[in-house]
Design an enzyme around this catalytic site. Structure first.
Site, PDB file in Angstrom:
ATOM      1  N   ASP A  52      19.301 -41.014  68.115  1.00 44.94           N
ATOM      2  CA  ASP A  52      19.411 -42.441  67.811  1.00 44.94           C
ATOM      3  C   ASP A  52      18.161 -42.901  67.072  1.00 44.94           C
ATOM      4  O   ASP A  52      17.124 -43.151  67.691  1.00 44.94           O
ATOM      5  CB  ASP A  52      19.606 -43.230  69.108  1.00 44.94           C
ATOM      6  CG  ASP A  52      19.684 -44.740  68.872  1.00 44.94           C
ATOM      7  OD1 ASP A  52      19.754 -45.151  67.700  1.00 44.94           O
ATOM      8  OD2 ASP A  52      19.676 -45.494  69.858  1.00 44.94           O
ATOM      9  N   GLU A 130     -11.427 -32.606  59.548  1.00 43.93           N
ATOM     10  CA  GLU A 130     -12.380 -32.522  60.653  1.00 43.93           C
ATOM     11  C   GLU A 130     -12.101 -33.707  61.573  1.00 43.93           C
ATOM     12  O   GLU A 130     -12.512 -34.823  61.292  1.00 43.93           O
ATOM     13  CB  GLU A 130     -13.821 -32.568  60.125  1.00 43.93           C
ATOM     14  CG  GLU A 130     -14.145 -31.481  59.096  1.00 43.93           C
ATOM     15  CD  GLU A 130     -15.454 -31.739  58.375  1.00 43.93           C
ATOM     16  OE1 GLU A 130     -16.240 -32.593  58.848  1.00 43.93           O
ATOM     17  OE2 GLU A 130     -15.689 -31.121  57.319  1.00 43.93           O
ATOM     18  N   GLU A 132     -12.504 -35.833  64.936  1.00 39.65           N
ATOM     19  CA  GLU A 132     -13.386 -36.106  66.067  1.00 39.65           C
ATOM     20  C   GLU A 132     -12.612 -36.848  67.161  1.00 39.65           C
ATOM     21  O   GLU A 132     -11.649 -37.556  66.879  1.00 39.65           O
ATOM     22  CB  GLU A 132     -14.582 -36.946  65.605  1.00 39.65           C
ATOM     23  CG  GLU A 132     -15.450 -36.224  64.580  1.00 39.65           C
ATOM     24  CD  GLU A 132     -16.472 -37.120  63.919  1.00 39.65           C
ATOM     25  OE1 GLU A 132     -17.432 -36.595  63.327  1.00 39.65           O
ATOM     26  OE2 GLU A 132     -16.307 -38.360  63.968  1.00 39.65           O
ATOM     27  N   GLU A 187     -20.318 -33.799  69.351  1.00 45.93           N
ATOM     28  CA  GLU A 187     -20.673 -34.668  68.229  1.00 45.93           C
ATOM     29  C   GLU A 187     -21.826 -35.604  68.620  1.00 45.93           C
ATOM     30  O   GLU A 187     -22.423 -35.466  69.678  1.00 45.93           O
ATOM     31  CB  GLU A 187     -19.449 -35.470  67.765  1.00 45.93           C
ATOM     32  CG  GLU A 187     -18.799 -34.907  66.508  1.00 45.93           C
ATOM     33  CD  GLU A 187     -19.696 -34.979  65.278  1.00 45.93           C
ATOM     34  OE1 GLU A 187     -20.664 -35.767  65.282  1.00 45.93           O
ATOM     35  OE2 GLU A 187     -19.465 -34.213  64.326  1.00 45.93           O
ATOM     36  N   GLU A 194     -15.850 -32.336  68.387  1.00 43.85           N
ATOM     37  CA  GLU A 194     -15.157 -31.957  67.160  1.00 43.85           C
ATOM     38  C   GLU A 194     -14.777 -30.479  67.236  1.00 43.85           C
ATOM     39  O   GLU A 194     -15.568 -29.646  67.705  1.00 43.85           O
ATOM     40  CB  GLU A 194     -16.038 -32.204  65.927  1.00 43.85           C
ATOM     41  CG  GLU A 194     -15.388 -31.811  64.598  1.00 43.85           C
ATOM     42  CD  GLU A 194     -16.266 -32.180  63.406  1.00 43.85           C
ATOM     43  OE1 GLU A 194     -16.785 -33.327  63.384  1.00 43.85           O
ATOM     44  OE2 GLU A 194     -16.448 -31.335  62.506  1.00 43.85           O
ATOM     45  N   HIS A 243     -12.772 -36.581  58.485  1.00 39.86           N
ATOM     46  CA  HIS A 243     -13.112 -36.209  57.117  1.00 39.86           C
ATOM     47  C   HIS A 243     -12.060 -35.253  56.578  1.00 39.86           C
ATOM     48  O   HIS A 243     -11.638 -34.324  57.283  1.00 39.86           O
ATOM     49  CB  HIS A 243     -14.490 -35.559  57.071  1.00 39.86           C
ATOM     50  CG  HIS A 243     -15.577 -36.416  57.639  1.00 39.86           C
ATOM     51  ND1 HIS A 243     -16.804 -35.929  58.028  1.00 39.86           N
ATOM     52  CD2 HIS A 243     -15.617 -37.751  57.914  1.00 39.86           C
ATOM     53  CE1 HIS A 243     -17.549 -36.913  58.490  1.00 39.86           C
ATOM     54  NE2 HIS A 243     -16.854 -38.019  58.438  1.00 39.86           N
ATOM     55  N   ARG A 314     -24.417 -38.200  52.591  1.00 41.24           N
ATOM     56  CA  ARG A 314     -23.195 -38.495  53.313  1.00 41.24           C
ATOM     57  C   ARG A 314     -22.916 -39.984  53.459  1.00 41.24           C
ATOM     58  O   ARG A 314     -22.007 -40.364  54.195  1.00 41.24           O
ATOM     59  CB  ARG A 314     -23.273 -37.842  54.712  1.00 41.24           C
ATOM     60  CG  ARG A 314     -23.081 -36.336  54.703  1.00 41.24           C
ATOM     61  CD  ARG A 314     -23.384 -35.738  56.066  1.00 41.24           C
ATOM     62  NE  ARG A 314     -22.806 -34.409  56.237  1.00 41.24           N
ATOM     63  CZ  ARG A 314     -23.318 -33.289  55.739  1.00 41.24           C
ATOM     64  NH1 ARG A 314     -24.436 -33.347  55.023  1.00 41.24           N
ATOM     65  NH2 ARG A 314     -22.729 -32.118  55.943  1.00 41.24           N
ATOM     66  N   GLU A 331     -14.701 -34.023  49.732  1.00 39.83           N
ATOM     67  CA  GLU A 331     -14.559 -34.458  51.124  1.00 39.83           C
ATOM     68  C   GLU A 331     -14.463 -35.977  51.150  1.00 39.83           C
ATOM     69  O   GLU A 331     -15.415 -36.669  50.798  1.00 39.83           O
ATOM     70  CB  GLU A 331     -15.758 -33.999  51.952  1.00 39.83           C
ATOM     71  CG  GLU A 331     -15.712 -34.449  53.397  1.00 39.83           C
ATOM     72  CD  GLU A 331     -17.018 -34.190  54.134  1.00 39.83           C
ATOM     73  OE1 GLU A 331     -16.965 -33.618  55.227  1.00 39.83           O
ATOM     74  OE2 GLU A 331     -18.088 -34.560  53.607  1.00 39.83           O
ATOM     75  N   ARG A 333     -14.458 -39.160  53.356  1.00 34.43           N
ATOM     76  CA  ARG A 333     -15.067 -39.357  54.667  1.00 34.43           C
ATOM     77  C   ARG A 333     -14.584 -40.618  55.401  1.00 34.43           C
ATOM     78  O   ARG A 333     -14.973 -40.851  56.539  1.00 34.43           O
ATOM     79  CB  ARG A 333     -16.588 -39.414  54.507  1.00 34.43           C
ATOM     80  CG  ARG A 333     -17.162 -38.120  53.958  1.00 34.43           C
ATOM     81  CD  ARG A 333     -18.675 -38.239  53.699  1.00 34.43           C
ATOM     82  NE  ARG A 333     -19.428 -38.588  54.876  1.00 34.43           N
ATOM     83  CZ  ARG A 333     -19.772 -37.733  55.845  1.00 34.43           C
ATOM     84  NH1 ARG A 333     -19.397 -36.475  55.754  1.00 34.43           N
ATOM     85  NH2 ARG A 333     -20.470 -38.146  56.883  1.00 34.43           N
TER      86      ARG A 333
END
Length: 442
Positions: A52, A130, A132, A187, A194, A243, A314, A331, A333
């Site tokens: 359903d 990645e 977390e 982390e 992580e 990430h 970063r 990457e 982030r």
């Protein structure tokens, strides 16, 4: 693995499977399933299992409720925490209409559509996420608290890292479910962890991401803990991100790598980066889909909130990891692990492909700490910001035809309607912060 129907039937009986869970997600990425006895497995593999759809968030109205599940044989896996005899396995399914056509509200079908577009351009998409998460104690009734199970920090070990045992069991379970684990660690924030696993093609990875969240929460529960992928459960410490490392391959070679190009990146890599930056504001509603997501996207906690890219630091939205050759990748982030992986990957890949199609070029890389700049400096450098809250993100999504096309009208309209209702519910609620701030002085 290229499993066939016959392979699944044989393995299920050889491994003593008694129950099969047919899994899929709603538009928010919440994992759903129906359990069937193994005697019904052949019928399920023939695509004859009906359910359903009107009872699933974002699917169909009650007068259109009949939907069919079509399992992907490659996703067959036995749950390692169940008994060997009378075991339980799962298959991830696509959702189909009664007439045999793919259902437009199925997130997995949505990702398949975007990947077909990439394939038409000659590309195969690879993803390495990645994710977390936090581990919290539960109360005497088994409900989650905000009490972290440790006070450890980045890369800490036992006896400070009290989650090491639970994390070990998560890794062992994931490995038995065909994950290639590359690393696991504590982390930055207390109670935060992580586990990294090897990249894979985008569809396989989206399947693994929903499986990962399910396994982590299941194993945590067996340790008397609650695992949450909520982006920012505690004020004043780092939130949880997701990430997303991504690359394109053509004829077995990494398209992003050019030994002669600036930073050893190809023109396609730069176009892809530009596409991500062009559409980042709009797709943030999908990659960061909750009210709470925007409590993480603030300066000072490693989460990027500024639209820029760099090969060195970063703080920008996009980072270029140092590895080159076949490992060349970008990457992103900003996403967080509360998202629907199928939709989140769909909009990112669609944005990057749009950059390649239009041959967009990104601005100059920003190799300075953006968090340390003031508004004037950022404005002078042309650095824009991601949406500040879910409401703004939904508005920006509504203005971006490329990202709306990636989602399709069905998912787009239902997602926006549900999330607008979610934001309005948050907006009119009275929160503890308001009581603490205003009750005594007014």
């Amino acid at each position: 693995m290229n499993y066939t129907k016959e392979d699944v039937l044989r393995e299920a009986y050889e491994k003593g499977v008694k129950f099969m869970r047919l899994q899929f997600t709603d538009i928010f990425g919440v994992l759903k399933n129906v359990s069937i006895p193994v005697e019904q497995l052949e019928k399920a593999l023939d695509g004859e299992m009906m359910f359903d759809g009107s009872s699933i968030e974002g699917f169909v109205r009650i007068e259109e409720s009949d939907m069919y599940l079509r399992p992907d044989p490659d996703t067959f896996v036995v749950f390692p925490w169940r008994p060997a005899e009378g075991g339980v396995a799962r298959l991830i399914c696509d959702v189909y209409n009664p007439d045999g056509t793919p259902f437009n509200g199925c997130p997995r079908n949505t990702l398949k559509k975007v990947l077909a577009e990439a394939s038409e351009m000659g590309f195969k998409c690879y993803i390495g996420p990645e994710l977390e998460f936090f581990l919290f104690h539960v109360d005497t009734e088994g409900r989650p608290t905000l009490i972290t199970h440790d006070k450890a920090g980045y890369f800490d070990m036992t006896p400070v890292d009290l989650g090491e045992s639970a994390r070990r069991d998560m890794v062992l379970a994931l490995e038995q479910m065909n994950f290639e684990i590359e690393a696991s660690h504590h982390e930055v924030a207390p109670g935060q962890h992580e586990i990294d696993f090897k990249y894979a093609d985008a569809l396989e990875m989206a399947d693994k991401m929903v499986t990962f969240r399910f396994v982590v929460r299941t194993i945590a529960q067996r340790h008397g803990l609650h695992a949450t992928f909520m982006p920012k459960p505690i004020f004043g410490i780092n939130g949880s991100g997701m990430h997303v490392n991504q690359s394109l391959f053509k004829n077995g070679k990494n398209v992003f790598y050019d030994p002669e190009g600036p930073m050893n990146l190809s023109s396609e890599a730069y176009h892809y980066i530009a596409g991500i930056m062009e559409h980042a504001k709009a797709f943030t509603a999908i990659t960061n889909p909750t009210v709470n997501s925007y409590k993480r996207l603030v300066p000072g906690y490693e989460a990027p909130c500024y639209i820029a890219w760099s090969g060195r630091n970063r703080s920008p939205l996009i980072r270029i990891p140092a590895k080159r050759g076949s490992s060349t990748r970008i990457e992103l982030r900003s996403p967080d692990p509360s998202c629907n992986p199928y939709l989140a990957l769909s909009v990112q890949i669609k944005a990057g492909l749009d950059g390649i199609k239009r041959k967009l070029n990104p601005p100059e890389a920003v190799d300075l700490n953006i968090f340390a700049m003031d508004d004037r400096q950022r404005k002078e450098m042309g650095i824009d910001s991601l949406p500040g809250d879910l409401k703004e993100a939904l508005t920006l999504l509504s203005n971006d035809e490329i990202i709306k096309d990636a989602l399709g009208e069905h998912i787009y309209s239902r997602f926006v309607a549900a999330k607008t209702e979610e934001y309005d519910s948050f907006r009119i609620a009275v929160h503890k912060w308001e009581i603490d701030r205003y009750l005594e002085i007014y």
